[in-house]
Design an enzyme around this catalytic site. Sequence first.
Site, mmCIF file in Angstrom:
data_model
loop_
_atom_site.group_PDB
_atom_site.id
_atom_site.type_symbol
_atom_site.label_atom_id
_atom_site.label_comp_id
_atom_site.label_asym_id
_atom_site.label_seq_id
_atom_site.Cartn_x
_atom_site.Cartn_y
_atom_site.Cartn_z
ATOM 1 N N ASP A 1 26.798 43.776 51.784
ATOM 2 C CA ASP A 1 28.125 44.346 51.964
ATOM 3 C C ASP A 1 28.530 44.005 53.390
ATOM 4 O O ASP A 1 27.934 44.516 54.348
ATOM 5 C CB ASP A 1 28.092 45.857 51.747
ATOM 6 C CG ASP A 1 29.467 46.496 51.871
ATOM 7 O OD1 ASP A 1 30.357 45.918 52.543
ATOM 8 O OD2 ASP A 1 29.664 47.585 51.309
ATOM 9 N N TYR B 1 48.752 42.667 51.779
ATOM 10 C CA TYR B 1 48.277 41.330 51.427
ATOM 11 C C TYR B 1 48.786 40.312 52.438
ATOM 12 O O TYR B 1 48.035 39.441 52.890
ATOM 13 C CB TYR B 1 48.748 40.970 50.016
ATOM 14 C CG TYR B 1 48.179 39.675 49.484
ATOM 15 C CD1 TYR B 1 46.995 39.673 48.766
ATOM 16 C CD2 TYR B 1 48.821 38.458 49.689
ATOM 17 C CE1 TYR B 1 46.455 38.495 48.272
ATOM 18 C CE2 TYR B 1 48.294 37.274 49.207
ATOM 19 C CZ TYR B 1 47.111 37.293 48.495
ATOM 20 O OH TYR B 1 46.588 36.119 48.020
#
Length: 302
Positions: free
Chosen positions: A72, A172
């Site tokens: 991760d 985004y």
Amino acid sequence: MNLTGKVALVAGATRGAGRGIAAELGAAGATVYVTGRTTRDRSSECGRPETIEDTAELVDSLGGAGIAVPVDHLVKDDVRALIDRIRDEQGRLDVLVNDIWGGEHLFEFDKTVWEHDLDNGLRLLRLAIDTHLVTSHYALPLLIERPGGLVVEVTDGTTEYNTDHYRNSPFYDLAKVAVNRMAWQHAKDLEKYGATAVSLTPGWMRSENMLDHFGVTEPTWREATAKEPHFAISETPRYVGRAVAALAADPDRARWNGRSLSSGGLAKEYGFTDLDGSRPDAWRYIVEVQDTGRPADTTGYR
């Protein structure tokens, strides 16, 4: 392209561009560490079936050495341990590809910052930006120990395109613009060490998620053009992989330092093709055809 003896880390190689890049680095003979959160024993929040073990086996099958490491990239200790392992096992890092993403399910099209789910938006930024910075923090000291290293920041859209186009939502948009800028920053820091940093965007990529969206497979992808004619200019994830392999094998790659590049643009420069022998140039097509509202005509763009 021959990368035998080279060591690469593709951070975020579970699927999509990361898998395609790892595959092509392997096809060129590199040892490739592939990381991600989805393994055969554990799934990430994306909920997709692809795993890092699958990617490593693909690298092996193409002639490279694939090494799957669950990571991760928001967990600093995980990333530090990854780089320590690469140092212990290989003693070098020649190529770093930051393709960490995992935010497909988090952004909302055409939503303002006050309309967009705030927690999802902030999570997207952490996955898309913080992960790249954490990984570079630990990986770059190893990469610069030998001159000639390459850093590739994978994003969506060239700097030229993103400067004048709003990318779907504020979160985004910020994520993809920031990654382009990050590569430019790295270039400034790495130049004195003889290393090169670039940002790289695929075109309209036929990722696993995109194929599912259209209800097609790679062998049947052209059926999707009945619904979306512009999809004719799409490309496989291996195409951007070949772009990275070409950069890594180019002894004169420093000429690209700090540049924002695309798979289609580099295909013209280096002469490689997609798996079907075509040479799509999606970003030129988007600007010259799709953005103008003209009917889909892929002539000259594949």
